[in-house]
Design a protein around this motif. Structure first.
Motif: not given
Ligand code: SF4
Ligand code: SF4
Lengths: 461, 462
Positions: A248-268
């Motif tokens: 979905l993030a890739r589609m939104m980047e293509e279609q709306y130019g919204i960049p994405f970053v990969r994150v994780s909320y697990l661990g310090i």
């Protein structure tokens, strides 16, 4: 006992440090291997399930719907439509004459009864075979009821869970871009791939609030249809976990130019890193954000670290095996365990990709067993070979660990304990501690014998 | 006392006939078959279909029994679904043989393979021919499409297949009794074994999940847990002196019926021994089949049960209960609840056409104060719609009714399968005088707990 690995599965297992990693993955499970994996439908259901004001109708025979009835810990702050199990419960005559009429009638009835904001219709194996045109039914009902009715092409046999993620993302992408984006802050994000298990998304949202970042849509934990419709107004997409919502993030980047970053909320580290990445992204638009983020992390850590140190005293040196859904989670867990002084010696996943496994091998200690799509016999053999003290996995893995006298922590979608964020790390440490340090392991035959032999007092010392 | 009349006719009141199912009160057919196969020594269940079904069922069963539950699958992919699943079935059985070394593979179909029309008996026939040089396990197959039945059909179907496909010769008379126990708990099976032992008769209980789904902690991970009905004994069921099948809502054709037809083994079909009268019937049947009078131990147990029923009657009299779950469990519960003066206001099951209405009328006749409304083929949404006006004090059934119990602020007494939100479901005893006593204590205590919790005053003496 013959726990030898089946010939056809040998290239799905690798030991870190022993030659270049070239692990086979994303292939169909082997017949008769008792894979721990589910199906395409399962993948779609996992992702879409937490959208709380949508109707989730499983088109198929009853099993597929009952087995996914409210089994996950995804919480909602409002409507709870997602916690009901709807099915067309196909009967023999539907299989013979087609299930489209029944589907249409079921949708009519359920939409009238529950007034959902949208409806997702999941196609199961049998629907793929009898060839119901669910796309057409959805279009008709969508017109007559005036809400989006979205087909999810999730026939179970058409691949593995990962294909289901894609099907879910495709269904959601039809909602994206249909809502009004006015009033959205330039410092805004969408949270993708967190399912609000035990309220985890609320922990994360609170961090963003303190940083001054607006969250437009939770995709999909505590999710709402209207938020999805306007989420293309956000400045940045945050994608947690490699598998589920990356498409979905890739589609939104293509279609709306919204960049994405990969994150994780697990661990310090990963939690802090993720927040810093966001701060970094917005530092031009909001110069104060970096300072606020540093302060937030400092505050949280000053509370957390002394507590962790206490658990570490007991846990240092213990060995961990883990078998998780997506391998991205494995990275975070390895780091989280290092904070507790523990060593991950087996790391496996149901749906990792080649890149994931390559990255996993980079951060894993030499000798760590890396495995794709394992089964009970392999897992039990690894547990014994590496003599682990703790296993992290899902419901199906629990009895394997317990039978071998090994502590177990649930880390899948069914958990009812928040493990994300700094607060989650503390919960995690507490649970790990309670699992690994219980005196019961002294009495489990496999380990009791060893205690007697070595004359030791307790296994866990 | 009003004479209970069964409600065989649908209620005239405009009960909406929903098309959709909301929160089903049933599970799918292969799940029942897998559970039954798990009760045979050295057996591994094998689902012929796509991977997902097997995995989902495993996690569902594991959550109840808290035991490893390995169910193999032919893991069909798109190509197999189009060109037929035969090759995968064969390959899957070979892989399972290699890894698990089973003495029996129990093959059940899923909706997918039923719909694409795989001819499983034929594929297995080919398999045996192709690999006849290998040391092949026994392979028993059962057809279990979920679009025409529920998990109980899968269970009974698998039991029947085991009997018909394994017990093909007339065995020498062996003085045993066959018991086909229905879908009961591991503890129930252990109790049935004790009873038969006390009657001095060797019972072949098929299936016997008492060890295979409730095993001890061991030195090593075992591929297939010990216990289960031995294959040799299944083969010798034709030499038994009688069969007793427990259930008043069984399909017309069962293992017991075919043993009688093929080998003349007298088949007794009686209800699940739940409550006083149904337990009496079971012990009488055992007396008849074995020629041994009821051992004193059971006289005492019976006496204790009656004594407890007397001591506790006032706490539960007139309480209104909604009961749901598998047909025979529901019938058994209705039998017992009628005996203790609890009014069953609604008895529901997800299955259809198994005669629950008739069974309930039979077992409550003569004692029930009201005739329970019986609903077949219903989901929780249907039941809730009715139950709301019925104002129950108690819900009795598996864990899946919890949300409703919580919504109505009435306690849920957990029985049957699945018990996902409490511990020890596999160790719950429901059968015999002892099971009735345990159930009685639990129901009374649940009522007392609720009364205590609702009271403003902290009475420590109730
Ligand atoms: S497809 Fe059929 S067998 Fe598979 S889970 Fe669904 S209902 Fe059960
Ligand atoms: S029938 Fe297909 S979609 Fe349903 S659980 Fe089985 S594999 Fe998954």
């Amino acid at each position: 006992m013959n726990t030898g690995i089946l010939e056809e599965r040998k290239d799905q297992i690798h030991r870190a440090g022993e030659g270049a990693i070239d692990i086979a993955c994303n292939r169909d499970s082997l017949a008769g291997a008792v894979s721990q994996r589910a199906c395409v439908f399962c993948g779609s259901r996992v992702v879409l399930y937490p959208i709380a004001d949508a109707l989730h109708l499983v088109h198929g025979p009853i099993g597929c719907a009952v087995y996914t009835w409210d089994i996950r810990g995804a919480l909602s702050s409002g409507p709870e439509l997602h916690r009901l199990s709807f099915s067309t419960d196909l009967q023999e005559k539907d299989v013979i004459f087609g299930g489209e009429k029944k589907l249409e009638a079921a949708l009519d009835e359920l939409i009238d009864r529950h007034a959902p904001k949208a409806a997702f219709v999941y196609s199961t194996c049998i629907v793929g075979i009898i060839g119901d045109d669910i796309e057409a039914v959805c279009r008709r009902v969508s017109e007559s009821k005036g809400i989006p009715v979205l087909p999810v092409q999730s026939e179970g046999f058409k691949g593995n869970k990962r294909a289901g993620y894609l099907a879910a993302c495709k269904a959601m992408s039809r909602l994206v871009g249909t809502g009004d984006t006015s009033g959205i802050s330039p410092v805004s994000v969408n949270i993708l791939g967190d399912f609000n298990l035990a309220g985890e998304i609320w922990i994360v949202r609170d961090y963003f609030r303190r940083m001054g970042v607006e969250v437009v849509a939770n995709i999909t934990g505590d999710g709402r249809v209207a938020d999805l419709a306007r989420c293309h107004g956000a400045a940045l997409n945050l994608v947690q976990c490699s598998g589920a919502t990356l498409d979905l993030a890739r589609m939104m980047e293509e279609q709306y130019g919204i960049p994405f970053v990969r994150v994780s909320y697990l661990g310090i580290e990963d939690m802090a890193d993720s927040l810093y990445q966001v701060a970094d992204f917005f530092r031009d638009k909001d110069p104060g954000i970096v300072g606020r983020t540093q302060e937030l992390v400092r505050d949280e850590l000053s509370m957390l670290m002394p507590e962790l140190a206490r658990y570490r005293l007991d846990l240092a040196g213990k060995r961990v095996a883990m078998y998780v859904g997506g391998s991205f989670k494995a990275f975070s867990l390895i780091k989280a365990f290092r904070h507790l002084g523990m060593k991950v010696v087996v790391a496996g996943s149901q749906t990792g990709t080649a890149e994931d496994y390559a990255e996993l091998e980079q951060i894993a200690d030499p000798g760590t067993i890396i495995v794709d799509d394992a089964n009970p016999l392999e897992l039990s053999a690894f547990i014994k070979e590496k003599d682990v003290d703790l296993f992290v996995g899902g419901v199906k893995e629990r009895p394997i660990a317990h039978k071998l006298g090994v502590g177990f922590c649930d880390h899948n979608h069914e958990r009812k304990e928040a493990l994300a964020g700094f607060a989650g790390m503390l919960n995690f440490a507490r649970e790990v501690h309670a699992s690994a340090m219980s005196p019961v392991w002294n009495f489990v035959p496999r380990r009791a014998a060893r205690v007697a032999e070595s004359g030791e007092e307790a296994v866990n010392d | 006392m009003t004479k209970p009349a069964s409600k065989t006719v649908p209620r005239p009141a405009a009960r909406p006939n929903y098309v959709s199912t909301t929160n089903a009160c049933k599970l799918c057919t292969p799940l029942g078959a897998s559970l039954a196969f798990r009760g045979v020594e050295g057996a591994i269940p094998f689902l012929h279909g796509s991977q997902g079904c097997a995995t989902y069922m495993r996690r569902y069963i594991i959550s109840h029994f808290r035991e490893p539950v390995d169910i193999a699958s032919s893991a069909l992919g798109e190509k197999n679904a189009i060109y037929g699943g035969g090759p995968n079935l064969k390959k899957g059985v070979l892989n399972v043989m290699k890894k698990y070394e089973p003495t029996l593979v129990g093959v059940a179909t899923t909706c997918l393979t039923e719909t694409i029309g795989d001819d499983v008996p034929m594929i297995l026939h080919e398999f045996r021919k192709e690999f006849g040089d290998l040391d092949l396990p026994d392979i028993v197959h059962v057809s279990t499409p979920s679009y025409s039945g529920t998990h109980t059909d899968g269970w009974h179907g698998a039991v029947r297949s085991l009997v018909e496909q394994l017990c093909v010769d007339k065995a020498a008379p062996n003085g045993r009794v066959n018991i086909l126990p229905n879908m009961v708990s591991c503890e129930d099976i252990r109790h049935l074994k004790d009873i038969c032992r006390d009657f001095g008769v060797h019972a072949t209980i098929l299936p016997d999940i008492s060890e295979t789904l409730d095993g001890p902690a061991l030195e090593d991970y075992v591929k297939i847990p010990s216990g289960g009905t031995p294959l040799a004994e299944i083969r010798e069921m034709s030499g038994a002196r009688a069969s007793i099948e427990l259930g008043r809502c069984l399909p017309a054709k069962t293992g017991g019926v075919s043993l009688e037809a093929a080998f003349g083994v007298r088949n007794h079909r009686i209800g699940l021994p739940m409550g006083l009268r149904e337990s009496d019937r079971f012990l009488e049947t055992l007396e008849e089949a074995t020629g041994t009078p009821m051992p004193r131990r059971y006289e005492l147990e019976r006496g204790r049960l009656v004594d407890a029923m007397v001591d506790g009657h006032k706490y539960v009299f007139g309480k209104r209960a909604v009961v749901y779950g598998e047909e025979d469990l529901v019938a058994g519960l209705c039998a017992f609840l009628a005996e203790i003066g609890v009014d069953v206001v609604l008895a529901g099951t997800g299955s259809q056409g198994r005669g629950l209405d008739r069974a309930v009328a039979e077992v409550t006749g003569g004692v029930a104060r009201i005739s329970p409304e019986v609903r077949q083929g219903v989901d929780f949404h249907d039941m809730a719609a009715e139950a709301e006006t019925l104002k129950p004090d108690l819900l009795i059934g598996h864990s899946k009714g919890y949300t409703y119990a919580r919504g109505w602020n009435v306690p849920l007494v957990r029985v049957g399968f699945p018990i996902h939100d409490r511990f020890g479901g596999q160790r719950r005893l429901h059968l015999g005088y002892k099971g009735a006593l345990e159930l009685f204590d639990r129901i009374v205590n649940t009522v007392l707990e609720k009364k205590q919790a609702d009271s403003d005053i902290g009475y420590g003496y109730m």
